[in-house]
Design an enzyme around this catalytic site. Structure first.
Site, mmCIF file in Angstrom:
data_model
loop_
_atom_site.group_PDB
_atom_site.id
_atom_site.type_symbol
_atom_site.label_atom_id
_atom_site.label_comp_id
_atom_site.label_asym_id
_atom_site.label_seq_id
_atom_site.Cartn_x
_atom_site.Cartn_y
_atom_site.Cartn_z
ATOM 1 N N SER A 1 5.164 -18.803 8.103
ATOM 2 C CA SER A 1 5.112 -20.081 8.073
ATOM 3 C C SER A 1 3.922 -20.854 7.755
ATOM 4 C CB SER A 1 5.763 -20.717 9.239
ATOM 5 O OG SER A 1 4.970 -20.431 10.302
ATOM 6 N N HIS B 1 11.980 -18.574 8.333
ATOM 7 C CA HIS B 1 11.642 -19.552 7.024
ATOM 8 C C HIS B 1 12.084 -19.231 5.975
ATOM 9 C CE1 HIS B 1 9.171 -22.535 9.106
ATOM 10 N NE2 HIS B 1 8.911 -21.446 9.852
ATOM 11 N N LYS C 1 16.285 -24.045 11.012
ATOM 12 C CA LYS C 1 15.306 -24.557 9.953
ATOM 13 C C LYS C 1 16.178 -25.082 8.823
ATOM 14 C CE LYS C 1 11.528 -22.820 12.034
ATOM 15 N NZ LYS C 1 10.938 -21.285 12.787
HETATM 16 C C1 LIG Z 1 10.361 -21.113 14.062
HETATM 17 C C2 LIG Z 1 10.482 -19.633 14.406
HETATM 18 C C3 LIG Z 1 11.265 -19.258 15.295
HETATM 19 C C4 LIG Z 1 11.791 -19.761 16.424
HETATM 20 O O1 LIG Z 1 12.962 -20.467 15.606
HETATM 21 P P1 LIG Z 1 13.760 -21.520 16.698
HETATM 22 O O2 LIG Z 1 15.146 -21.364 16.116
HETATM 23 O O3 LIG Z 1 13.217 -22.868 16.309
HETATM 24 O O4 LIG Z 1 13.491 -21.338 18.304
HETATM 25 C C5 LIG Z 1 11.033 -17.766 15.489
HETATM 26 N N1 LIG Z 1 10.345 -17.269 14.511
HETATM 27 C C6 LIG Z 1 9.751 -17.619 13.330
HETATM 28 C C7 LIG Z 1 8.836 -16.673 12.381
HETATM 29 C C8 LIG Z 1 9.779 -19.173 13.184
HETATM 30 O O5 LIG Z 1 9.054 -19.556 12.089
#
Ligand SMILES: *Cc1c(COP(=O)(O)O)cnc(C)c1O
Length: 397
Positions: A186, A214, A244
């Site tokens: 990310s 992502h 996301k």
């Molecule tokens: C954002 C993210 C998470 C966490 O996800 P949420 O649903 O916001 O708790 C886990 N792993 C990665 C790689 C992320 O970018």
């Protein structure tokens, strides 16, 4: 007055962060998290959300969340394993499995919770986990909770992965071995070398776990990074978030029926934390409908990402080596990155500075997350502001 030791700890550390420019001020949104947001009464072009497809504000999803609330109530009332499994949870998991082309899936309350539960459900202190050095914090914490030995390999370096997997196998110290990686990283927007990872997994019998937070909704026509590489049948854990691209909240693992059956009896957040709200489930099911009916939004986020990248690059910014719509603008020094972000905001663009410890020291950046909901006019305006602030602060000539 409470503990003096705590007060000293807090004072010392807060002052230290502030003096180094590493203290994060939280901005409060007075609007939904769409392409334009309102902060302190001012409208800004939003380049900081993970709302890739613009679904967080989708009218049909809002409608479906209200329907689900009317039918089931605002809360699920219990953890999944007692009696907090509603028909709509079952439907959600069935739909996620179909979407990912796997036998089954399990939904969690967040992606973070998912990593905190799924890894430790199969790995323990007799095992070892090979983990990309740039993996997300929730993966790192999930690995720690398992008690397994954590062996970091160089970022996306499959040669290093193989060397370390071989060492781990030959040491005879471990029972099971796992390899775990983000699908899309990310902070830089680069993509895992999945064919290389799968090759290593096959050679050394590694359990493979891809966190596609992502990548889902963006890669592989929306289905994710594993699908993008055509390796759905070769990855044991296809983990993703519902927060996301899906625009709601939650996380999941898609995999074989046996794996999901096991996670449903062993993943601790599934057993000990109340399940997703009916409203979330209703909205996510509708997001899946939207994503399976058309690739329009996925195409649009790529188009906008490419447009923004091209524009920033032509202006002379260092945008790193992103392979996805994520567009970092690497500034370097932490304080300058924060000043850059602050000036962008004053001029009308919300692009948050990301600094150490989220990214390595000296690679402070402003990260841009274009979405399907942005228009060309918004992106052009953002680029004009980037040019103005970039010249003002001497980041570009
Ligand atoms: C954002 C993210 C998470 C966490 O996800 P949420 O649903 O916001 O708790 C886990 N792993 C990665 C790689 C992320 O970018």
């Amino acid at each position: 007055m409470g503990s003096k030791a705590l007060q000293k700890f807090l004072n010392d550390n807060l002052n230290d962060l502030k003096s180094k420019g590493l203290y994060n001020e939280i901005n409060v949104l007075e609007s939904g998290n769409g392409p334009i947001i309102k902060v302190k009464g001012k409208e800004l072009i939003n380049l900081s959300s993970n709302n890739y497809l613009g679904l967080a504000n989708n009218a049909k999803m809002i409608e479906e969340s209200i329907k689900a609330t009317n039918k089931y109530g605002v809360g699920a009332g219990a953890v999944r394993t007692i009696n907090g499994t509603l028909k709509i949870h079952e439907e959600l998991e069935k739909r996620l499995a179909e979407f990912k082309h796997t036998e089954a899936s399990i939904a969690f309350q967040s992606g973070f919770n998912c990593n905190a539960g799924a890894i430790q459900a199969v790995m323990n202190k007799k095992d070892a986990i090979l983990s990309d050095e740039l993996n997300h914090a929730s993966i790192i914490d999930g690995c720690k909770l398992s008690g397994a030995k954590i062996i970091r390999y160089k970022h996306n370096d499959m040669q290093d992965l193989k060397v370390k997997a071989k060492e781990a196998r030959e040491s005879g110290l471990y029972e099971k071995l796992m390899v775990i990686s983000d699908g899309v990283f990310s902070m830089d927007g680069d993509v895992v070398n999945l064919p290389g990872l799968v090759e290593a997994a096959e050679e050394f019998d590694l359990i493979s776990y891809i966190d596609d937070a992502h990548g889902s909704g963006v890669m592989g026509k929306g289905v994710g990074t594993v699908k993008h590489f055509g390796l759905s049948h070769k990855v044991d854990f296809q983990m993703g978030t519902l927060s996301k691209a899906m625009g709601v909240v939650g996380g999941y693992v898609a995999g074989t029926q046996d794996l999901i059956d096991w996670l449903k009896v062993r993943a601790r957040p599934f057993l000990f934390s109340t399940s997703l709200t009916p409203a979330s489930c209703g909205a996510i099911i509708e997001a899946l409908n939207i994503m399976t009916n058309s690739t329009h939004l996925v195409d649009k986020v790529w188009e906008n990402g490419n447009y923004l990248k091209k524009g920033l690059k032509e202006l002379g910014f260092n945008i790193g080596h992103s392979e996805t719509p994520i567009t970092p603008c690497i500034i370097g020094e932490e304080k300058l990155a924060q000043q850059f972000s602050k000036r962008l905001m004053e001029e009308g663009v919300y692009a948050k500075a990301i600094v150490f410890p989220t990214v390595p020291m000296g690679t402070g950046r402003v990260r841009n997350m274009p979405t399907a909901a942005h228009t060309k006019e918004m992106l052009d305006k953002a680029l004009a502001i980037y040019e103005k602030v970039g010249k003002e602060l001497g980041v570009i000539k």
